[in-house]
Design a protein around this motif. Structure first.
Motif, PDB file in Angstrom:
ATOM      1  N   MET A 123       0.439   0.220  17.042  1.00 55.72           N
ATOM      2  CA  MET A 123       1.408   1.318  16.758  1.00 55.72           C
ATOM      3  C   MET A 123       2.814   0.638  17.211  1.00 55.72           C
ATOM      4  SD  MET A 123      -0.593   4.637  17.646  1.00 55.72           S
ATOM      5  CE  MET A 123       0.888   5.691  17.053  1.00 55.72           C
ATOM      6  N   SER A 124       3.004   0.083  18.548  1.00 56.29           N
ATOM      7  CA  SER A 124       4.262  -0.301  18.954  1.00 56.29           C
ATOM      8  C   SER A 124       4.545  -1.503  18.336  1.00 56.29           C
ATOM      9  CB  SER A 124       4.290  -0.497  20.538  1.00 56.29           C
ATOM     10  OG  SER A 124       3.636  -1.413  20.873  1.00 56.29           O
ATOM     11  N   LEU A 125       3.866  -2.331  17.660  1.00 57.18           N
ATOM     12  CA  LEU A 125       4.365  -3.728  17.071  1.00 57.18           C
ATOM     13  C   LEU A 125       4.400  -3.430  15.594  1.00 57.18           C
ATOM     14  CD1 LEU A 125       1.839  -6.145  18.665  1.00 57.18           C
ATOM     15  CD2 LEU A 125       4.286  -5.714  19.057  1.00 57.18           C
ATOM     16  N   ARG A 126       4.318  -1.967  14.995  1.00 59.25           N
ATOM     17  CA  ARG A 126       4.469  -1.621  13.940  1.00 59.25           C
ATOM     18  C   ARG A 126       3.422  -1.994  12.821  1.00 59.25           C
ATOM     19  NH1 ARG A 126      10.049  -1.721  15.725  1.00 59.25           N
ATOM     20  NH2 ARG A 126      10.675   0.265  15.745  1.00 59.25           N
ATOM     21  N   ALA A 127       2.375  -2.253  13.133  1.00 58.05           N
ATOM     22  CA  ALA A 127       1.239  -3.042  12.404  1.00 58.05           C
ATOM     23  C   ALA A 127       0.855  -2.152  11.254  1.00 58.05           C
ATOM     24  CB  ALA A 127       0.006  -3.397  13.337  1.00 58.05           C
ATOM     25  N   LYS A 128       0.641  -2.720  10.181  1.00 61.99           N
ATOM     26  CA  LYS A 128      -0.043  -1.887   9.023  1.00 61.99           C
ATOM     27  C   LYS A 128      -1.564  -2.185   8.735  1.00 61.99           C
ATOM     28  CE  LYS A 128       4.229  -1.204   6.575  1.00 61.99           C
ATOM     29  NZ  LYS A 128       4.941  -1.426   5.358  1.00 61.99           N
ATOM     30  N   ALA A 129      -2.409  -1.279   8.467  1.00 64.61           N
ATOM     31  CA  ALA A 129      -3.914  -1.593   8.247  1.00 64.61           C
ATOM     32  C   ALA A 129      -3.882  -1.723   6.754  1.00 64.61           C
ATOM     33  CB  ALA A 129      -4.706  -0.313   8.600  1.00 64.61           C
ATOM     34  N   VAL A 130      -4.541  -2.692   6.371  1.00 65.89           N
ATOM     35  CA  VAL A 130      -5.059  -3.083   4.933  1.00 65.89           C
ATOM     36  C   VAL A 130      -6.375  -2.276   4.690  1.00 65.89           C
ATOM     37  CG1 VAL A 130      -5.345  -4.674   3.100  1.00 65.89           C
ATOM     38  CG2 VAL A 130      -3.764  -5.167   5.146  1.00 65.89           C
ATOM     39  N   VAL A 131      -6.290  -1.251   3.995  1.00 68.76           N
ATOM     40  CA  VAL A 131      -7.256  -0.460   3.812  1.00 68.76           C
ATOM     41  C   VAL A 131      -8.057  -0.600   2.183  1.00 68.76           C
ATOM     42  CG1 VAL A 131      -8.104   1.934   3.681  1.00 68.76           C
ATOM     43  CG2 VAL A 131      -6.450   1.179   5.170  1.00 68.76           C
ATOM     44  N   GLN A 132      -9.170  -0.730   2.083  1.00 67.55           N
ATOM     45  CA  GLN A 132      -9.808  -0.913   0.823  1.00 67.55           C
ATOM     46  C   GLN A 132     -10.266   0.522   0.414  1.00 67.55           C
ATOM     47  OE1 GLN A 132      -9.788  -3.808  -0.590  1.00 67.55           O
ATOM     48  NE2 GLN A 132     -11.000  -3.425  -2.404  1.00 67.55           N
ATOM     49  N   VAL A 133      -9.864   1.047  -0.519  1.00 68.76           N
ATOM     50  CA  VAL A 133     -10.139   2.428  -1.225  1.00 68.76           C
ATOM     51  C   VAL A 133     -10.655   1.954  -2.735  1.00 68.76           C
ATOM     52  CG1 VAL A 133      -9.598   4.767  -1.627  1.00 68.76           C
ATOM     53  CG2 VAL A 133      -8.557   3.320   0.272  1.00 68.76           C
ATOM     54  N   ALA A 134     -11.961   2.310  -2.885  1.00 67.36           N
ATOM     55  CA  ALA A 134     -12.498   2.214  -4.224  1.00 67.36           C
ATOM     56  C   ALA A 134     -12.435   0.654  -4.626  1.00 67.36           C
ATOM     57  CB  ALA A 134     -11.960   3.078  -5.384  1.00 67.36           C
ATOM     58  N   ARG A 135     -11.745   0.540  -5.729  1.00 72.82           N
ATOM     59  CA  ARG A 135     -11.578  -0.833  -5.860  1.00 72.82           C
ATOM     60  C   ARG A 135      -9.943  -1.529  -5.565  1.00 72.82           C
ATOM     61  NH1 ARG A 135     -15.896   0.083  -5.846  1.00 72.82           N
ATOM     62  NH2 ARG A 135     -17.551  -0.458  -7.241  1.00 72.82           N
ATOM     63  N   GLU A 136      -9.311  -0.497  -4.769  1.00 72.84           N
ATOM     64  CA  GLU A 136      -7.950  -0.670  -4.677  1.00 72.84           C
ATOM     65  C   GLU A 136      -7.590  -1.161  -3.018  1.00 72.84           C
ATOM     66  OE1 GLU A 136      -5.571   2.469  -5.811  1.00 72.84           O
ATOM     67  OE2 GLU A 136      -6.172   2.374  -7.676  1.00 72.84           O
ATOM     68  N   SER A 137      -6.726  -2.097  -3.094  1.00 73.57           N
ATOM     69  CA  SER A 137      -6.101  -2.287  -1.662  1.00 73.57           C
ATOM     70  C   SER A 137      -4.904  -1.536  -1.297  1.00 73.57           C
ATOM     71  CB  SER A 137      -6.097  -3.695  -1.306  1.00 73.57           C
ATOM     72  OG  SER A 137      -5.741  -4.224  -0.226  1.00 73.57           O
TER      73      SER A 137
END
Length: 294
Positions: A123-137
């Motif tokens: 969080m402090s490094l402002r990281a983003k999660a890459v999330v797979q939802v259905a067939r989308e990222s």
């Protein structure tokens, strides 16, 4: 189940909606089993064969797969750059080598047990999660995924495939601190500070996050604004615990009272800021010269 693609993994989650368990490093799965929390699980989806264990060092961000282990973080050249110090420190602080060899970045965020050490750092490094939802990222700020102890906004049919960590700007440094009752215990509280200073030593950017047992993780915008534009010195450090205490509403827990956790958060964050700024924390004194070092 051993899917060969992300789409197959998501399809398995959809087929067994609410009754499938994602298996990454397995450290949290074993704890859930001991608690009897797996009685309704009918399918285990093993993510090991999806190639999510790489670290790509290029462009404006470093991409770390969800299956990257904590020991891989520690050994990665990509995270030796200034600004990523807290990430390596938190990985080192997370249990013995048996845990660090198995525990993964994705598992740490997806299970969200307060207080896992790597989460406030991401969080402090402002990281983003890459999330797979259905067939989308999709990409989502790590802090925005969290929705209460052991709850995220992933739902029952989505999974984290990796993380994007912005490359720290020149002048950036970070530091991680934690307090626990014993070497084998979860942290009672932890803190991560990421700051950027100009050539004169003034803070020009700050992202501060603390975690508290049974409560979760908290960004501290009021404390961040206090630091920006200031020289980080003993006087500024001495003020940090008091400002932090006004930003946190915590609960009592058998490991520590709410007031004690709030106090610990303030002093740990002060020490993390001092470490990131390369300032001796013993300089944190009030106007009367009273040592505020906890």
């Amino acid at each position: 189940m051993i899917p060969k693609t992300l789409n197959e993994a998501v399809a398995a989650m959809e087929e067994h909606r609410g009754e499938a368990l994602l298996y990454a490093g397995g450290t949290y799965v074993h704890e859930q089993r001991e608690r009897g929390a797996l009685l309704k699980i009918k399918a285990i989806v093993d993510l090991e064969g999806l190639g999510l264990d790489t670290i790509e060092n290029g462009g404006d961000s470093i991409k770390a797969g969800a299956m990257v282990t904590l020991n891989k973080v520690i050994g990665s050249d990509a995270f030796r750059a200034a600004g990523f110090e807290a990430l390596v420190q938190a990985a080192y602080a997370t249990g013995p080598d048996q845990i660090k060899n198995a525990a993964t970045l994705g598992g740490a965020v997806a299970c969200w047990v307060p207080v896992i050490d790597i989460v406030p750092v991401l969080m402090s490094l402002r990281a983003k999660a890459v999330v797979q939802v259905a067939r989308e990222s999709r990409t989502i700020e790590v802090g925005d995924l969290l929705n209460g102890p052991e709850k995220t906004l992933l739902g029952k049919t989505a999974l984290i495939s990796g993380f994007l960590l912005p490359r720290p700007a020149p002048g950036s440094r970070s530091q991680f601190k934690k307090f626990r009752r014993s070497a084998s215990d979860w942290a009672v509280v932890n803190a991560s500070a990421s700051i950027r200073s100009d050539g004169a030593g003034r803070c020009v950017d700050a992202k501060l996050v603390v975690g508290a047992r049974a409560d979760g993780y908290f960004s501290l915008p009021r404390t961040e604004q206090f630091l920006i534009g200031k020289q980080i010195d003993g006087k500024a450090l001495a003020a940090v615990p008091g400002i932090v205490s006004t930003e946190l509403t915590l609960t009592d827990h058998f490991t520590a009272s709410a007031d004690y956790k709030r106090s610990l958060c303030g002093f740990l964050l002060r020490d993390a800021i001092a470490g990131a700024a390369k300032i001796d924390v013993s300089q944190a004194r009030d106007a009367k010269g009273v040592d505020r070092h906890g």
